[in-house]
Structure formats: structure tokens, C-alpha cells
Scaffold this active site. Structure first.
Site, PDB file in Angstrom:
ATOM      1  CE1 TYR A  72       7.538 -26.148  -8.922  1.00 23.76           C
ATOM      2  CE2 TYR A  72       6.842 -28.219  -8.276  1.00 23.76           C
ATOM      3  CZ  TYR A  72       7.065 -27.001  -7.935  1.00 23.76           C
ATOM      4  OH  TYR A  72       6.792 -26.762  -6.618  1.00 23.76           O
ATOM      5  CG  HIS A  77       9.238 -32.198 -10.343  1.00 26.42           C
ATOM      6  ND1 HIS A  77       8.060 -32.911 -10.406  1.00 26.42           N
ATOM      7  CD2 HIS A  77       9.349 -31.416  -8.986  1.00 26.42           C
ATOM      8  CE1 HIS A  77       7.466 -32.109  -9.100  1.00 26.42           C
ATOM      9  NE2 HIS A  77       8.393 -31.424  -8.517  1.00 26.42           N
ATOM     10  N   GLY A  78       8.228 -34.204 -13.449  1.00 24.13           N
ATOM     11  CA  GLY A  78       7.122 -34.040 -14.596  1.00 24.13           C
ATOM     12  C   GLY A  78       5.976 -34.017 -13.827  1.00 24.13           C
TER      13      GLY A  78
HETATM   14  C1  LIG Z   1       7.121 -29.149   2.211  1.00 22.82           C
HETATM   15  C2  LIG Z   1       6.690 -29.997   0.630  1.00 22.82           C
HETATM   16  C3  LIG Z   1       7.657 -30.136   0.019  1.00 22.82           C
HETATM   17  C4  LIG Z   1       7.500 -30.883  -1.185  1.00 22.82           C
HETATM   18  N1  LIG Z   1       8.300 -31.032  -1.997  1.00 22.82           N
HETATM   19  C5  LIG Z   1       8.351 -31.567  -3.355  1.00 22.82           C
HETATM   20  C6  LIG Z   1       9.404 -31.695  -4.108  1.00 22.82           C
HETATM   21  O1  LIG Z   1      10.482 -31.172  -4.192  1.00 22.82           O
HETATM   22  N2  LIG Z   1       9.163 -32.467  -5.399  1.00 22.82           N
HETATM   23  C7  LIG Z   1       8.029 -33.385  -5.540  1.00 22.82           C
HETATM   24  O2  LIG Z   1       8.030 -33.921  -6.499  1.00 22.82           O
HETATM   25  N3  LIG Z   1       6.882 -33.278  -4.674  1.00 22.82           N
HETATM   26  C8  LIG Z   1       7.239 -32.425  -3.293  1.00 22.82           C
HETATM   27  N4  LIG Z   1       6.212 -32.497  -2.349  1.00 22.82           N
HETATM   28  C9  LIG Z   1       5.094 -33.453  -2.920  1.00 22.82           C
HETATM   29  C10 LIG Z   1       5.323 -34.864  -1.945  1.00 22.82           C
HETATM   30  O3  LIG Z   1       6.659 -35.424  -2.422  1.00 22.82           O
HETATM   31  C11 LIG Z   1       4.133 -35.695  -2.109  1.00 22.82           C
HETATM   32  O4  LIG Z   1       4.074 -36.282  -3.192  1.00 22.82           O
HETATM   33  C12 LIG Z   1       2.964 -35.083  -1.513  1.00 22.82           C
HETATM   34  O5  LIG Z   1       2.862 -34.393  -0.423  1.00 22.82           O
HETATM   35  C13 LIG Z   1       1.828 -36.124  -1.209  1.00 22.82           C
HETATM   36  O6  LIG Z   1       2.399 -37.046  -0.220  1.00 22.82           O
HETATM   37  P1  LIG Z   1       2.185 -37.159   1.327  1.00 22.82           P
HETATM   38  O7  LIG Z   1       0.478 -37.083   1.541  1.00 22.82           O
HETATM   39  O8  LIG Z   1       2.788 -38.368   1.649  1.00 22.82           O
HETATM   40  O9  LIG Z   1       2.761 -35.896   1.809  1.00 22.82           O
HETATM   41  C14 LIG Z   1       6.355 -31.788  -1.400  1.00 22.82           C
HETATM   42  C15 LIG Z   1       5.370 -31.763  -0.314  1.00 22.82           C
HETATM   43  C16 LIG Z   1       5.530 -30.838   0.816  1.00 22.82           C
HETATM   44  C17 LIG Z   1       4.682 -30.989   1.864  1.00 22.82           C
END
Ligand SMILES: Cc1cc2nc3c(=O)[nH]c(=O)nc-3n(C[C@H](O)[C@H](O)[C@H](O)COP(=O)(O)O)c2cc1C
Ligand code: SF4
Length: 441
Positions: free
Chosen positions: A172, A167-168
């Protein structure tokens, strides 16, 4: 011409059956001590059943000091291996791969828990959005953390998982080292880009030394940081550019990384990630209470969200710093294209994807090799099966309202957009399906 979405993707050490990955997303499904629950298995199985080629887990802390919120299963000790083996087995039953996201939150800890009041970071400076306090890591802290990432990878491999992701991204710990806006160190881990990249390159080398060269390892990176996108953070530095990130990715590939997962934004959340059509301040006025004691600015933010006028102003600033709703799908593609031109390994792009023709065109153009999807899969768990059946888009697509995001600190993870359901009761019943089957059936 064969459908690009359904062509297998072969990395150095892993083949995935199609080009859609479930992006990192989950909720507070597990026990306080980092041991896992059946609810996490139920959550992951929803997407495996729905047709994605691989699932990339949500953040999995490699140390308790590095967790972002309690109640997410960790990989900080060997006794966690059997749980992750069960997760992998459940997902594999659907011919779906499972990649664990190894993480350390650094100073960005939404709910820090009881053990470590102060976060560790590249810097002593608190984060500007919530005011999370921290202290700069010593060389001994760095060494311990690098070793913890390597142990996390070793445990993931022993659990029979298909790979790990660093997770870069998204502000974080690894971002806190990479970022020109955050890292103010004067030692060999700060200053020029090569020094700021040293921490993550050390981690990659340590993982390769621990697990060998034949285990899949990818890196999620915020290619462009937009660190001062918000009006009230204009005094901050902008952070890394995509050109700098492309150079970091080249070093990472040289050190042994097999794929790059392209994201954006120097914090989480960030107006561009997850990019929203709305910021539901009315929900924040309730759920942000979980974070009031976490940072120096959290009480201020909570009061802003609770005020009608101030809440609207905050919401407007947030949306102005993002992108218009009709530009959310694929907003990170220009960065993915730039990274892909710089590296020899496959590139995965995240951000708003939910239309088959848009995904197909991005892969056909060579902007990326695969996409990862979070929210649209929360809205439609079976989206990939729908694509396979010839649909271009779900009947009730994700609206990018970001209610799932603002609920997650306090409530079960799920889609909270009532307009997508016949009634509020139907919506809540769907959210609660994550608890079925229950732990002890
Ligand atoms: C509720 C929630 C939790 C997320 N948790 C993580 C996470 O633990 N690690 C991470 O790298 N990204 C996390 N993300 C980001 C998503 O993996 C994704 O990269 C981002 O939402 C954009 O994609 P999307 O438009 O398909 O949602 C999270 C997003 C949401 C909405
Ligand atoms: S609450 Fe539902 S519709 Fe809104 S962003 Fe999340 S998944 Fe999409």
C-alpha cells in the site's frame, strides 16, 4: 516457567493482557460512504470474546482517495468518531485492546469506487500484478496525506481507542514510498533509503505533533519485499531487504514509533502473504469479476482464472513463489528476529500462527514479543481461549486454503473451507453470524 503466551506485554503507552493479537482482517461490512455498521462491531467482538489480548483493525482509510475497497469504515472525518467509539467500547467489554490501522492504498485499489478514478502513489508506474493505474504524488498531495494520517490518529484517540498502526506493509501507499522496486522518484522522497523513508517518518512526526507522545503508535512493515517472486514478474526489481527494513525501523523508533509489526511481500495478496496451501482459482473465476474494471491487467487475469489450463498454470506459479504448506506457520519469524535485534521496542510477527507450542517457542527464543493471527482466528475465533485451556492446536485448524481471501472482494468475510464443517449449510450459517445481532434490533 510461566507460559510466555499469557504474560502481559507492556509497550511505552499500552499494556496488553497476552501475546496474541488479532491481525488485520475484515470484510466489506460497512456503508459505501465509510460510515460503520453493526456487522463490523459483531466481527470484532467475536475475537475479543475468543481471548485475544488486542485487535488490530483491518485497513481504515484516512482519505477516501486512499481506500482499497468501498464498504470498509473510514476515519476521514470527525463524524466517524462515534462509530469507532462504539467499536472500542464493545471490544473493551472483554478486556481486549483495540488498535486502529491507519491506511492509504495508494495505487493498490482493488475496487476504487466512484470518486477518484486514478490512484495516487510514489510513482506513475501501474502495479504489475493487476495493472492499477496511478499518478505520482505532488509535494502538495504528500503534505495533504501526511496531515490526513495525523488527523486519523487524533480521531482514533478521541474515539477512546488504544492506539494506531500505520499500514506500512503489503504494497500500500507507505510501501510504495519505501520500496526500492516501486519508488522511482527523483525528489527528496525517492532514491536512497533515507529519502524513501522520508514519507513515513514525516507521518510519524506529524502524528506525534498532533496526538502527543503518550498514545500507542506502531508500524506494520513488509520486512522483505520479494517483489519479483512470481515467474511472470521476474523482470521487476526484488525490492527492500530485511537489512534495509531494519534501518527504516530504527529511524521510525527514533521518530516516535512504539512497536513494529513484521509482515512480508510488496503487494497484497502476495504468494507469501497470506501464504497459502492453495490458490482457489475456481473461486477467483467468480469473485475477481468485481475487479475487472480496476486495472489494465485485471481482464487478462480474470480470463486466466476462468480457463482450466491457464487457471492451473497461474495457481502453480503462485504456489511455487510461496512456501510449502508445512512451512507457512511462522514463515516471517527470521525477519522478525532481525528487526528485533535492530530496535528497542516490542516486535509483533504475523504469518500462519496457530499452534501454542510454536508461538511460545518463538517468544521464548526472543524472535518476537507477540504474534498476530488473522486466518486461523477466522477459522477458530476462540483459539486463544483454547490455548488457555491447555490445547496446543484447534481440532479443525485453518488449512491456509485462502478461500476467505478470494471470497472477500464479493462475499461476507468468514471461513469458506467446507471440509471444516459438517455441511455447506453449516459453513454458510457460520459466515452469516457476522450479521447478528442486526443493525436495528
Ligand atoms: C481476507 C484478508 C484480509 C486482510 N486484510 C488486511 C488488512 O486490512 N490490513 C493488513 O495489514 N493485513 C491484512 N491481511 C493480512 C493479515 O492481517 C495477516 O497479516 C496475514 O494474513 C498473515 O497472517 P495469517 O497467516 O494469520 O492469516 C488480510 C488477510 C486476509 C486473509
Ligand atoms: S477459508 Fe478458513 S481454512 Fe481457509 S484460509 Fe480462510 S480461515 Fe483458513
Amino acid at each position: 516457567m510461566p507460559d510466555a503466551i499469557f504474560q502481559p506485554l507492556t509497550f511505552k503507552n499500552l499494556t496488553v493482557k497476552n501475546r496474541v493479537f488479532r491481525s488485520n482482517i475484515a470484510g466489506r461490512l460497512d456503508n459505501y460512504d465509510g460510515s460503520g455498521n453493526q456487522a463490523r462491531i459483531n466481527w470484532e467482538v467475536k475475537f475479543a470474546k475468543g481471548g485475544v489480548g488486542a485487535i488490530i483493525s483491518s485497513f481504515v482509510p484516512v482519505l477516501i482517495h486512499g481506500r482499497i475497497m468501498p464498504n470498509y469504515a473510514t476515519i476521514d472525518s470527525d463524524d466517524k468518531i462515534p462509530f469507532w467509539r462504539a467499536v472500542g467500547k464493545a471490544v473493551h467489554a472483554f478486556d481486549c485492546k483495540y488498535i486502529m490501522q491507519l491506511s492509504h492504498g495508494g495505487r493498490q485499489r482493488d475496487v476504487p469506487g466512484i470518486e477518484f478514478p486514478i490512484g495516487l502513489s510514489s510513482t506513475d508506474r501501474k502495479d504489475p500484478l493487476h495493472g492499477f493505474e496511478c499518478k505520482a504524488m505532488t509535494p502538495a498531495d504528500i503534505k495533504e496525506t501526511v496531515a490526513a494520517f495525523a488527523e486519523g490518529a487524533r480521531r482514533a484517540r478521541e474515539a477512546g481507542l488504544d492506539g494506531v498502526e500505520l499500514h506500512g506493509a503489503n504494497g500500500y501507499l507507505i510501501t510504495q514510498f519505501l520500496s526500492s522496486a516501486i519508488n522511482d522518484r527523483k525528489d527528496e522522497y525517492g532514491g536512497p533509503l533515507e529519502n524513501r523513508a522520508r514519507f513515513v517518518v514525516d507521518i510519524v512526526k506529524a502524528i506525534r505533533a498532533r496526538v502527543g507522545s503518550d498514545f500507542h503508535l506502531q508500524m506494520k512493515i513488509s520486512a522483505t519485499e520479494f517483489n519479483n517472486a512470481l515467474l511472470f514478474l521476474r523482470h521487476e526489481l526484488p525490492g527492500n531487504t530485511v537489512t534495509e527494513s531494519a534501518q527504516v525501523c530504527r529511524w521510525l523508533v527514533d521518530a516516535g514509533v512504539d512497536s513494529i509489526h513484521v509482515s512480508t511481500g510488496s503487494s497484497f495478496p502476495h504468494p507469501r502473504n497470506p501464504a497459502g496451501s492453495d490458490l482457489p482459482v475456481d473461486v477467483l473465476a467468480q469473485t475477481y469479476e468485481q475487479m475487472i474494471s480496476s486495472g489494465m491487467e485485471t481482464l487478462r487475469n480474470f480470463l486466466l482464472f476462468r480457463g482450466g489450463l491457464t487457471g492451473d498454470l497461474f495457481r502453480k506459479q503462485w504456489l511455487d513463489a510461496g512456501v510449502p504448506a508445512d512451512q507457512i506457520e511462522g514463515l516471517t519469524l527470521p525477519d522478525a528476529r532481525a528487526i528485533k535485534q535492530a530496535v528497542t521496542v516490542p516486535v509483533i510477527c504475523t504469518g500462519g500462527f496457530q499452534t501454542a507450542s510454536i508461538i511460545r517457542a518463538a517468544i521464548d527464543r526472543g524472535d518476537c514479543d507477540a504474534v498476530s493471527i488473522a486466518r486461523p482466528l477466522v477459522a477458530n475465533n476462540d483459539l486463544v481461549n483454547q490455548f488457555a485451556a491447555g490445547r496446543d492446536k484447534a481440532d479443525k485448524p485453518c488449512t491456509y486454503c485462502n478461500k476467505c481471501l478470494v471470497h472477500v472482494v464479493e462475499h461476507p468475510i468468514g471461513c469458506y473451507e467446507e471440509s471444516r464443517f459438517a455441511s455447506r449449510e453449516e459453513m454458510l450459517a457460520e459466515v452469516m453470524t457476522v450479521f447478528h445481532p442486526p443493525a436495528f434490533s
